[in-house]
Design a protein around this motif. Structure first.
Motif, PDB file in Angstrom:
ATOM      1  N   LEU A 153       5.204  -9.303  -3.876  1.00  0.00           N
ATOM      2  CA  LEU A 153       3.762  -9.369  -3.610  1.00  0.00           C
ATOM      3  C   LEU A 153       3.391  -8.525  -2.398  1.00  0.00           C
ATOM      4  O   LEU A 153       2.351  -7.844  -2.385  1.00  0.00           O
ATOM      5  N   ASN A 154       4.236  -8.518  -1.392  1.00  0.00           N
ATOM      6  CA  ASN A 154       3.982  -7.740  -0.190  1.00  0.00           C
ATOM      7  C   ASN A 154       3.903  -6.248  -0.510  1.00  0.00           C
ATOM      8  O   ASN A 154       2.996  -5.535  -0.050  1.00  0.00           O
ATOM      9  N   LYS A 155       4.847  -5.773  -1.319  1.00  0.00           N
ATOM     10  CA  LYS A 155       4.853  -4.353  -1.679  1.00  0.00           C
ATOM     11  C   LYS A 155       3.663  -4.002  -2.563  1.00  0.00           C
ATOM     12  O   LYS A 155       3.074  -2.908  -2.437  1.00  0.00           O
ATOM     13  N   LYS A 156       3.264  -4.910  -3.449  1.00  0.00           N
ATOM     14  CA  LYS A 156       2.102  -4.651  -4.299  1.00  0.00           C
ATOM     15  C   LYS A 156       0.827  -4.513  -3.468  1.00  0.00           C
ATOM     16  O   LYS A 156      -0.048  -3.698  -3.782  1.00  0.00           O
ATOM     17  N   PHE A 166      -2.031  -4.961  10.056  1.00  0.00           N
ATOM     18  CA  PHE A 166      -2.992  -6.017   9.722  1.00  0.00           C
ATOM     19  C   PHE A 166      -2.356  -7.067   8.805  1.00  0.00           C
ATOM     20  O   PHE A 166      -2.553  -8.268   8.985  1.00  0.00           O
ATOM     21  N   VAL A 167      -1.583  -6.610   7.818  1.00  0.00           N
ATOM     22  CA  VAL A 167      -0.936  -7.544   6.895  1.00  0.00           C
ATOM     23  C   VAL A 167       0.067  -8.426   7.651  1.00  0.00           C
ATOM     24  O   VAL A 167       0.202  -9.617   7.359  1.00  0.00           O
ATOM     25  N   SER A 168       0.748  -7.861   8.641  1.00  0.00           N
ATOM     26  CA  SER A 168       1.671  -8.664   9.460  1.00  0.00           C
ATOM     27  C   SER A 168       0.931  -9.775  10.184  1.00  0.00           C
ATOM     28  O   SER A 168       1.429 -10.904  10.303  1.00  0.00           O
ATOM     29  N   VAL A 169      -0.258  -9.453  10.679  1.00  0.00           N
ATOM     30  CA  VAL A 169      -1.075 -10.474  11.343  1.00  0.00           C
ATOM     31  C   VAL A 169      -1.458 -11.572  10.358  1.00  0.00           C
ATOM     32  O   VAL A 169      -1.418 -12.765  10.679  1.00  0.00           O
ATOM     33  N   PHE A 219       8.411  -1.421   4.860  1.00  0.00           N
ATOM     34  CA  PHE A 219       8.054  -1.805   3.492  1.00  0.00           C
ATOM     35  C   PHE A 219       6.903  -0.954   2.950  1.00  0.00           C
ATOM     36  O   PHE A 219       6.859  -0.615   1.764  1.00  0.00           O
ATOM     37  N   ALA A 220       5.964  -0.638   3.827  1.00  0.00           N
ATOM     38  CA  ALA A 220       4.768   0.082   3.392  1.00  0.00           C
ATOM     39  C   ALA A 220       5.039   1.553   3.115  1.00  0.00           C
ATOM     40  O   ALA A 220       4.267   2.197   2.390  1.00  0.00           O
ATOM     41  N   LEU A 354      -3.751 -11.767   0.029  1.00  0.00           N
ATOM     42  CA  LEU A 354      -3.450 -11.900   1.460  1.00  0.00           C
ATOM     43  C   LEU A 354      -3.049 -13.327   1.805  1.00  0.00           C
ATOM     44  O   LEU A 354      -2.112 -13.554   2.595  1.00  0.00           O
ATOM     45  N   PHE A 355      -3.744 -14.305   1.219  1.00  0.00           N
ATOM     46  CA  PHE A 355      -3.404 -15.706   1.509  1.00  0.00           C
ATOM     47  C   PHE A 355      -2.010 -16.053   1.002  1.00  0.00           C
ATOM     48  O   PHE A 355      -1.191 -16.626   1.728  1.00  0.00           O
TER      49      PHE A 355
END
Length: 443
Positions: A153-156, A166-169, A219-220, A354-355
């Motif tokens: 999901l993170n990679k998607k 921002f995603v790390s936050v 990852f990004a 994101l959630f």
């Protein structure tokens, strides 16, 4: 018969067991059991000078089955308990099993509740006590499953929203919210923290924040499988820090086991199709950060349970992740970042992704801690290696990443080297633990 307004008393003796082996009990201990109904607002009384009694109020709100016990001498004298209409009730013999015991209790002084229980309660063994291996296996399965789901999901998300800071936050924000809700429910109870503990946990949280952000940057920018291949070098950095920072002597066999790890990662990096220096350097920085996190964690032995420690570390790390996210990615997010993501997948899916990526991140880390606390060091080591194999394999299948033969061989060599290193290290730790003499017990 007693009047309806009089307090009714019920005498309930304890049944004595016949341990002597005789079929006929002694007259004083022999009892015959009676059963009758005490309905609402009716007083019932039975008395015997030899028996103790418990009181029950006459004003009952529901029918209750009561048991009266009559001495054998009164029975043969023709005395019977009085029924509701003044008539006598027939006597009924109750068989007494050899293991039968009698107990009675009251809820309060007004006699609101009287209960009698017969038989000895046998301690029941829980499912977890009967099948510990099954519970541990379930923990491992859920740990791997949540980890794989998080990585996919993170990679998607990065495929349509390439903003790793921002995603790390978001990962930490969702985790912190989860911890606060758990604390409010007392699951677990929040451990208090003071200034001294805060100073001990802050370096750990800084390293955690740096390692987490750099892992997401990798990852990004490169394939998930390649990031995990680079992160296979983490044992090498751990051994180096232990030797040159902490001054601990690392056995030669342990250093030798790290050679295939370095060789395998090098082979995979040379032919990785998604290779770029940003992804490679970010993954290497995360290795260093997590190594120092381990060092500071050993110095910050607070005696607090792991769930509370991880919650406090997440809260502190969040404050260190916010500034770079705002400074580095804030302007781009406000100009086009959010708008582009919403245009591609829609607002609902964007917020939902994101959630859930934050929830899976927190849950897999939490479950990993709980799982590894249940097993021996060797099982811990094997579990970590297998987890990385699962993540690499599933990411290649899901995203269809093309890898060269040399990359596949290099990744396999690196994972095998990590397995050998983990096995040797676990054996050394077990030998060290057995060599420590047990502390004498205080007399």
């Amino acid at each position: 018969m007693a009047s309806a307004t009089a307090m009714a008393s019920l005498r309930i003796p304890c049944v004595r067991q016949n341990f002597g082996g005789s079929s006929n009990p002694k007259p004083d201990s022999a009892r015959l059991s009676m059963a009758f109904i005490a309905p609402t607002r009716v007083g019932v009384s039975y008395s015997s000078p030899k028996l103790g009694f418990l009181r029950r109020s006459e004003f009952e709100t529901r029918p209750v089955l009561l048991h009266a016990v009559v001495p054998q001498s009164d029975f043969f004298a023709g005395k019977s308990p009085i029924g509701l209409n003044g008539s006598t009730l027939p006597l009924r013999r109750r068989p007494i099993e050899p293991s039968t015991v009698c107990s009675a209790g009251t809820a309060d002084a007004e006699g609101d509740e009287v209960f009698i229980s017969s038989g000895l309660d046998k301690p029941s063994q829980s499912f977890a006590d009967k099948y510990p291996w099954l519970i541990t296996g379930f923990f491992f399965f859920m740990w791997y499953l949540l980890n794989v789901i998080f990585n996919i999901l993170n990679k998607k998300i990065y495929n349509y929203f390439p903003y790793p800071y921002f995603v790390s936050v978001i990962h930490l924000v969702v985790g912190v919210a989860y911890c606060l809700v758990s604390w409010s429910l007392g699951l677990p109870k929040r451990a208090p923290i003071d200034k001294e503990l805060l100073l001990l946990l802050t370096p750990v949280a800084i390293c955690h924040a740096l390692g987490h952000v750099m892992t997401n940057v990798s990852f990004a920018t490169v394939a998930v499988s390649f990031t995990h291949t680079i992160k296979a070098l983490e044992p090498f950095f751990n051994a180096s820090a232990s030797q040159f920072v902490l001054g601990q002597q690392i056995p030669f066999t342990l250093w030798l086991s790290l050679a295939p790890v370095v060789l395998g990662v090098s082979m995979a990096s040379l032919t990785e199709l998604s290779f770029n220096w940003t992804g490679f350097i970010s993954a290497m920085i995360s290795n260093i950060a997590f190594t120092y996190r381990s060092i500071y964690s050993k110095k910050a032995m607070t005696g607090m349970d792991s769930t509370n420690v991880y919650a406090y570390i997440s809260i502190i790390a969040l404050f260190f992740c916010l500034p770079p996210a705002i400074i580095i990615e804030g302007p781009k997010l406000m100009q086009s970042g959010f708008a582009d993501a919403i245009a591609k997948v829609g607002l609902v899916k964007f917020l939902s992704d994101l959630f859930w990526v934050g929830m899976f991140y927190h849950l897999y880390n939490q479950l990993a801690t709980n799982t590894l606390e249940r097993v021996a060091p060797l099982t811990h080591a094997v579990g970590n290696v297998l987890k990385r194999v699962f993540v690499i394999g599933f990411s290649i299948i899901v995203f269809g990443n093309r890898i060269s033969t040399q990359t596949a061989i290099g990744t396999s060599i690196a994972i095998a080297g990590v397995a050998i290193y983990s096995f040797i290290k676990a054996q050394l730790e077990e030998e060290k633990r057995k060599a420590v003499p047990p502390s004498p017990r205080a007399s």
